[in-house]
Write an enzyme that holds these catalytic residues in place. Sequence first.
Site, short mmCIF file in Angstrom:
data_model
loop_
_atom_site.label_atom_id
_atom_site.label_comp_id
_atom_site.label_asym_id
_atom_site.label_seq_id
_atom_site.Cartn_x
_atom_site.Cartn_y
_atom_site.Cartn_z
N TYR A 53 0.82 -1.22 0.00
CA TYR A 53 0.00 0.00 0.00
C TYR A 53 0.86 1.26 0.00
O TYR A 53 1.79 1.40 0.79
CB TYR A 53 -0.93 0.02 1.22
CG TYR A 53 -1.71 1.33 1.32
CD1 TYR A 53 -2.74 1.60 0.43
CD2 TYR A 53 -1.36 2.31 2.25
CE1 TYR A 53 -3.42 2.80 0.47
CE2 TYR A 53 -2.04 3.51 2.31
CZ TYR A 53 -3.07 3.76 1.41
OH TYR A 53 -3.73 4.95 1.44
N HIS A 83 -4.57 15.84 -4.01
CA HIS A 83 -4.92 16.06 -2.61
C HIS A 83 -4.75 17.52 -2.17
O HIS A 83 -5.20 17.89 -1.08
CB HIS A 83 -4.08 15.16 -1.70
CG HIS A 83 -4.50 13.72 -1.73
ND1 HIS A 83 -4.74 13.03 -2.89
CD2 HIS A 83 -4.71 12.83 -0.72
CE1 HIS A 83 -5.09 11.79 -2.61
NE2 HIS A 83 -5.09 11.64 -1.30
N ASN A 195 0.74 12.27 4.58
CA ASN A 195 0.08 11.52 5.63
C ASN A 195 0.66 11.91 6.98
O ASN A 195 1.87 11.95 7.14
CB ASN A 195 0.32 10.03 5.36
CG ASN A 195 -0.86 9.18 5.78
OD1 ASN A 195 -0.83 8.57 6.83
ND2 ASN A 195 -1.89 9.16 4.96
N TYR A 280 -17.96 33.36 44.43
CA TYR A 280 -17.16 32.26 43.91
C TYR A 280 -16.08 32.73 42.94
O TYR A 280 -15.01 32.15 42.86
CB TYR A 280 -18.06 31.25 43.16
CG TYR A 280 -18.90 30.37 44.05
CD1 TYR A 280 -18.92 30.52 45.43
CD2 TYR A 280 -19.68 29.37 43.49
CE1 TYR A 280 -19.71 29.71 46.23
CE2 TYR A 280 -20.47 28.54 44.26
CZ TYR A 280 -20.48 28.71 45.64
OH TYR A 280 -21.26 27.90 46.41
N ARG A 283 -13.39 33.62 45.41
CA ARG A 283 -13.03 32.60 46.39
C ARG A 283 -12.60 31.29 45.74
O ARG A 283 -11.74 30.58 46.28
CB ARG A 283 -14.25 32.36 47.30
CG ARG A 283 -14.02 31.34 48.38
CD ARG A 283 -15.09 31.28 49.44
NE ARG A 283 -16.40 31.70 49.04
CZ ARG A 283 -17.51 30.94 49.20
NH1 ARG A 283 -17.41 29.73 49.71
NH2 ARG A 283 -18.69 31.41 48.88
N PHE A 329 -2.10 7.79 11.56
CA PHE A 329 -2.55 9.08 11.02
C PHE A 329 -3.83 9.58 11.68
O PHE A 329 -4.21 10.74 11.50
CB PHE A 329 -2.80 8.96 9.52
CG PHE A 329 -3.67 7.78 9.16
CD1 PHE A 329 -5.01 7.75 9.48
CD2 PHE A 329 -3.12 6.69 8.52
CE1 PHE A 329 -5.80 6.66 9.17
CE2 PHE A 329 -3.91 5.59 8.20
CZ PHE A 329 -5.26 5.58 8.53
N GLU A 414 -12.61 5.51 4.93
CA GLU A 414 -12.21 6.26 6.12
C GLU A 414 -13.49 6.66 6.84
O GLU A 414 -13.99 7.78 6.71
CB GLU A 414 -11.36 7.46 5.69
CG GLU A 414 -10.06 7.00 5.02
CD GLU A 414 -9.52 7.95 3.98
OE1 GLU A 414 -10.02 9.09 3.90
OE2 GLU A 414 -8.61 7.55 3.24
#
Length: 510
Positions: A53, A83, A195, A280, A283, A329, A414
């Site tokens: 791959y 991409h 990646n 608060y 404090r 990834f 994915e």
Amino acid sequence: MTEVTLVPGEVSLGQWQAIHAGACMRLDPACAPRIAAGAAAVERILARHEPVYGINTGFGKLASVKIGDDDLATLQRNIVLSHAAGTGAPSPVPVVRLMMALKLASLAQGASGIRPQTVALLEAMLARGLTPVVPAQGSVGASGDLAPLAHMTAAMIGVGEILVGEERLPAMDVLARAGLEPAVLGPKEGLALLNGTQFSTAHALAGLFGADRLFRTALVTGALSTEAAKGTDAPFDPRIHRLRRHAGQIAVGEALASLMAGSAIRASHRADDPRVQDPYCLRCQPQVMGAALDVMRAAAAMLETEANGVSDNPLIFAETDEALSGGNFHAEPVAFAADMIAMAVCEIGSIAERRIAMLVDPALSGLPAFLTPRPGLNSGFMIPQVTAAALVSENKQRAFPASVDSIPTSANQEDHVSMAAHGARRLAEMVENALAVIGIELLAAAQGCDFHAPLTSSEALERVRARLRAQVPHLEEDRHFHPDMEIANGLVREGAIMEAAGLALPGVLS
């Protein structure tokens, strides 16, 4: 300027912060054998002519498509061009430089199969201040930050644009002017560069560094507000916090007590103050701010680990000539860390806004209404408090966890993503909003303390007031408020207020 030597796997948060701030950097030469070994392993894997791959197959859903040897270089170039599909405004230059340094440190560990000359090009671009234009939107934080890293890689092959100073120029022209040859990517190299989690991690680290400065300054303004309201320092007694045992709470209690030590304002009402307990927002500062500190420190530890890891896929193991596909990834750790920082930033601003609201309310503070000597004719701090409220509400909306969202991508290959990029990118604006709230608190608290003259606060807090008053005078009558706020915001943003206090304040990096 400080030079940082990147020793992959061992880079400290302080060193990443220095790079983000603009420090020069170089890669430890000891990395060279590991880089070469990883690249050689890729060549041996290819020689077996087995489908692996990302080396000789398609990507994502197309992983089953075998690619011939003659097309391997085209495969790597194509993945970069296809991409590089980000959109939106360019990412800030300091963040892109940090992203590049994070990628460099990851590649140099030798598990990505990238060649020495490609690593050298990335290092040279950093050294020469050549910053690729990287659109901010387009990553879902799984399969790596593909689109942003593709824009970075596109610049390395001479496609897209590069920033040189303020100039935005064609990448090929910039590389030629710098005497650099554009990369011709070998097998696995395009995927190795695309990646990984470096875009999300860079944004998250930048948010962390801003949140750290915000936190330390909010300790100072919180103590100053306590003085303005003539609040007690009894809730900061270390015995209280030791019993609960939270490290952040203990550290914050000590810091607040130190900031108020020796105050004549505090001493003036120890015996005759009719109030039994403060609100608060005064404090419970150790409990709220201490919890924020603990959460940010936990996030910092996660990000430091991520920044020193290798997060591309597949990973190359040179000792056995294996390419193992996994899921490093997936940026879930970064997404969780960013969400933790976002919650802390939101709460730091939220409790500060409550202190501002308390100071402008005469029923709660005992001070003139809206901190002006002549209320009615003058509105004083009425609308700055409204602005603080608006900013806090904006941060509440942004603080919703990004990590609980997911949307399938790549034809369901994915099918679960982290949204780390979304979670990390929002931090810059959240920090900026909270810094503006702290700037308003600085102005309000100093104004409140002015009404206690001739009594003075502690030495530390008087230095803070003097630093502010050197640029912003006491508000006697209404005037154009925005310039005062801009000055205060600048002092907070630059760290001038925490530096003026002159004390070692706890934070994420200490």
